[in-house]
Design a protein around this motif. Structure first.
Motif, mmCIF file in Angstrom:
data_model
loop_
_atom_site.group_PDB
_atom_site.id
_atom_site.type_symbol
_atom_site.label_atom_id
_atom_site.label_comp_id
_atom_site.label_asym_id
_atom_site.label_seq_id
_atom_site.Cartn_x
_atom_site.Cartn_y
_atom_site.Cartn_z
ATOM 1 N N LYS A 92 -44.831 4.614 -2.874
ATOM 2 C CA LYS A 92 -43.504 5.211 -2.983
ATOM 3 C C LYS A 92 -42.392 4.167 -2.991
ATOM 4 C CE LYS A 92 -40.538 8.665 -0.885
ATOM 5 N NZ LYS A 92 -40.406 9.669 0.163
ATOM 6 N N ASP A 93 -42.588 3.065 -2.294
ATOM 7 C CA ASP A 93 -41.530 2.040 -2.214
ATOM 8 C C ASP A 93 -41.365 1.258 -3.511
ATOM 9 O OD1 ASP A 93 -43.997 0.749 -1.821
ATOM 10 O OD2 ASP A 93 -43.089 -0.825 -0.595
ATOM 11 N N LYS A 94 -42.252 1.405 -4.460
ATOM 12 C CA LYS A 94 -42.131 0.766 -5.784
ATOM 13 C C LYS A 94 -41.370 1.719 -6.707
ATOM 14 C CE LYS A 94 -45.189 -2.699 -5.149
ATOM 15 N NZ LYS A 94 -44.902 -4.074 -5.303
ATOM 16 N N LYS A 95 -40.078 1.910 -6.412
ATOM 17 C CA LYS A 95 -39.277 2.919 -7.105
ATOM 18 C C LYS A 95 -39.115 2.627 -8.588
ATOM 19 C CE LYS A 95 -36.753 4.325 -3.059
ATOM 20 N NZ LYS A 95 -35.561 4.187 -2.275
ATOM 21 N N LEU A 96 -38.785 1.395 -8.938
ATOM 22 C CA LEU A 96 -38.544 1.067 -10.344
ATOM 23 C C LEU A 96 -39.804 1.296 -11.182
ATOM 24 C CD1 LEU A 96 -36.374 0.079 -12.287
ATOM 25 C CD2 LEU A 96 -37.135 -2.260 -11.836
ATOM 26 N N LEU A 97 -40.942 0.869 -10.670
ATOM 27 C CA LEU A 97 -42.198 1.058 -11.391
ATOM 28 C C LEU A 97 -42.544 2.544 -11.493
ATOM 29 C CD1 LEU A 97 -44.469 -0.426 -12.827
ATOM 30 C CD2 LEU A 97 -45.659 -0.602 -10.627
ATOM 31 N N SER A 98 -42.300 3.296 -10.430
ATOM 32 C CA SER A 98 -42.553 4.740 -10.448
ATOM 33 C C SER A 98 -41.664 5.446 -11.472
ATOM 34 C CB SER A 98 -42.319 5.336 -9.060
ATOM 35 O OG SER A 98 -43.246 4.832 -8.137
ATOM 36 N N VAL A 99 -40.391 5.065 -11.522
ATOM 37 C CA VAL A 99 -39.478 5.643 -12.511
ATOM 38 C C VAL A 99 -39.963 5.304 -13.919
ATOM 39 C CG1 VAL A 99 -37.128 5.509 -13.462
ATOM 40 C CG2 VAL A 99 -37.468 5.757 -10.995
ATOM 41 N N ALA A 100 -40.397 4.062 -14.122
ATOM 42 C CA ALA A 100 -40.907 3.660 -15.440
ATOM 43 C C ALA A 100 -42.090 4.527 -15.852
ATOM 44 C CB ALA A 100 -41.317 2.180 -15.410
ATOM 45 N N PHE A 101 -43.048 4.720 -14.963
ATOM 46 C CA PHE A 101 -44.216 5.548 -15.284
ATOM 47 C C PHE A 101 -43.815 6.999 -15.522
ATOM 48 C CE2 PHE A 101 -47.008 2.451 -12.691
ATOM 49 C CZ PHE A 101 -47.255 1.677 -13.812
ATOM 50 N N ALA A 102 -42.870 7.514 -14.741
ATOM 51 C CA ALA A 102 -42.406 8.898 -14.911
ATOM 52 C C ALA A 102 -41.761 9.084 -16.283
ATOM 53 C CB ALA A 102 -41.432 9.270 -13.797
ATOM 54 N N LEU A 103 -40.953 8.119 -16.713
ATOM 55 C CA LEU A 103 -40.322 8.194 -18.026
ATOM 56 C C LEU A 103 -41.348 8.072 -19.150
ATOM 57 C CD1 LEU A 103 -37.075 6.097 -17.422
ATOM 58 C CD2 LEU A 103 -37.327 8.587 -17.443
ATOM 59 N N LEU A 104 -42.278 7.143 -19.003
ATOM 60 C CA LEU A 104 -43.336 7.000 -20.008
ATOM 61 C C LEU A 104 -44.147 8.286 -20.127
ATOM 62 C CD1 LEU A 104 -44.453 3.386 -19.077
ATOM 63 C CD2 LEU A 104 -43.595 4.088 -21.320
ATOM 64 N N LEU A 105 -44.442 8.912 -18.991
ATOM 65 C CA LEU A 105 -45.192 10.167 -18.995
ATOM 66 C C LEU A 105 -44.405 11.264 -19.700
ATOM 67 C CD1 LEU A 105 -47.584 11.937 -18.135
ATOM 68 C CD2 LEU A 105 -46.459 12.215 -15.902
ATOM 69 N N SER A 106 -43.114 11.371 -19.421
ATOM 70 C CA SER A 106 -42.312 12.418 -20.069
ATOM 71 C C SER A 106 -42.278 12.221 -21.581
ATOM 72 C CB SER A 106 -40.898 12.473 -19.497
ATOM 73 O OG SER A 106 -40.115 11.383 -19.925
ATOM 74 N N GLY A 107 -42.146 10.981 -22.025
ATOM 75 C CA GLY A 107 -42.133 10.718 -23.464
ATOM 76 C C GLY A 107 -43.456 11.036 -24.125
ATOM 77 N N ALA A 108 -44.540 10.626 -23.488
ATOM 78 C CA ALA A 108 -45.866 10.911 -24.046
ATOM 79 C C ALA A 108 -46.108 12.417 -24.119
ATOM 80 C CB ALA A 108 -46.944 10.232 -23.199
ATOM 81 N N LEU A 109 -45.739 13.135 -23.067
ATOM 82 C CA LEU A 109 -45.936 14.591 -23.065
ATOM 83 C C LEU A 109 -45.035 15.291 -24.082
ATOM 84 C CD1 LEU A 109 -46.238 15.287 -19.227
ATOM 85 C CD2 LEU A 109 -48.068 15.417 -20.947
ATOM 86 N N GLY A 110 -43.796 14.835 -24.208
ATOM 87 C CA GLY A 110 -42.869 15.452 -25.167
ATOM 88 C C GLY A 110 -43.384 15.372 -26.588
ATOM 89 N N ASN A 111 -43.874 14.214 -26.981
ATOM 90 C CA ASN A 111 -44.407 14.061 -28.332
ATOM 91 C C ASN A 111 -45.782 14.707 -28.478
ATOM 92 O OD1 ASN A 111 -42.107 12.827 -29.310
ATOM 93 N ND2 ASN A 111 -42.858 10.765 -28.925
#
Length: 168
Positions: A92-111
């Motif tokens: 949880k303390d790796k916020k920037l990396l977690s946000v990056a993965f969350a954004l990548l996941l949203s993009g992959a799912l959207g397409n």
């Protein structure tokens, strides 16, 4: 179980859901209010232009016979699973990396949703200078780009910390 989830990057799935909703709503708005290939100039360098992308980034393999639909669908599905696993393994303390993965996941799912439902991705963000246009893209593509950039930034940030720690 819930407590364990909240101690990982999975606590950022709300961001994935938010970006996914924005992606799908904007695509729905474009499809519902525009004709295919219709373009609405917004600024001197930006238009909303409704297009279908049968390929990948920059319409890569768009001119193939249809097999690319399932190829890119499979890649997006596998990438989504990988991003979920990485989120689950990220503290949880790796916020920037977690946000990056969350954004990548949203993009992959959207397409992925577009490919499964329609056989193509709905693109509409069209930037250009004069008559030179970048390939049109969408919110999901933007999330993939931002997520990848944050991941790269995080890797440099962490390598700097490791270098400083090893010098001490």
């Amino acid at each position: 179980m819930i407590k364990n989830v909240m101690n990982t990057g999975l606590s950022w799935l709300w961001l994935t859901l938010l970006c996914l909703v924005v992606d799908q709503v904007t695509k729905h708005q474009v499809v519902g209010s525009m004709e295919l290939y219709e373009s609405i100039q917004v600024l001197s360098f930006f238009s909303i232009t409704y297009v279908h992308n049968l390929g990948a980034a920059f319409s890569f393999l768009a001119d193939q016979g249809g097999w690319q639909r399932w190829f890119f669908t499979s890649i997006a599905a596998i990438a989504s699973i990988v991003f979920i696993i990485w989120l689950a393994k990220t503290p949880k303390d790796k916020k920037l990396l977690s946000v990056a993965f969350a954004l990548l996941l949203s993009g992959a799912l959207g397409n992925l949703i577009d490919r499964v439902l329609f056989g193509y991705v709905i693109d509409f963000l069209d930037f250009y200078i004069g008559n030179n246009h970048w390939p049109a893209f969408n919110v999901a593509d933007s999330m993939i780009f931002i997520g990848a950039a944050l991941m790269i930034f995080d890797s440099f940030k962490n390598s700097d910390k490791e270098s400083s720690a090893s010098k001490k």
